[in-house]
Design a protein around this motif. Structure first.
Motif, PDB file in Angstrom:
ATOM      1  N   GLU A   1       0.834  -1.206   0.000  1.00 47.85           N
ATOM      2  CA  GLU A   1       0.000   0.000   0.000  1.00 47.85           C
ATOM      3  C   GLU A   1       0.875   1.266   0.000  1.00 47.85           C
ATOM      4  N   GLN A   2       1.977   1.226   0.734  1.00 45.51           N
ATOM      5  CA  GLN A   2       2.867   2.388   0.784  1.00 45.51           C
ATOM      6  C   GLN A   2       3.567   2.583  -0.562  1.00 45.51           C
ATOM      7  N   VAL A   3       3.910   1.500  -1.242  1.00 44.46           N
ATOM      8  CA  VAL A   3       4.586   1.590  -2.536  1.00 44.46           C
ATOM      9  C   VAL A   3       3.619   2.151  -3.576  1.00 44.46           C
ATOM     10  N   ALA A   4       2.348   1.745  -3.523  1.00 43.68           N
ATOM     11  CA  ALA A   4       1.354   2.176  -4.493  1.00 43.68           C
ATOM     12  C   ALA A   4       1.013   3.670  -4.334  1.00 43.68           C
ATOM     13  N   ALA A   5       1.185   4.209  -3.141  1.00 44.92           N
ATOM     14  CA  ALA A   5       0.795   5.614  -2.888  1.00 44.92           C
ATOM     15  C   ALA A   5       1.762   6.615  -3.447  1.00 44.92           C
TER      16      ALA A   5
END
Length: 57
Positions: free
Chosen positions: A53-57
């Protein structure tokens, strides 16, 4: 006490070992080790684990 990490060890595994033993993950540009202190001429490696989720943001 200086523990040398084998060259075939993944970075995340080395970081987990350092965290579990409350040691620094350090390098001199050639070798990677676990150590309670950062000797002169060595650099502390900081490893940050990000979730998907952090990478996608």
């Amino acid at each position: 006490m200086l523990t040398i990490i084998p060259a075939d060890t993944e970075v995340i595994e080395a970081a987990r070992l350092a965290d579990a033993a409350h040691l620094h993950l350090i390098t001199d540009g050639c070798r990677t080790c676990l150590s309670p202190v950062v000797p002169q001429g060595w650099t502390r490696l900081g490893v940050h684990v990000r979730t998907a989720e952090q990478v996608a943001a």
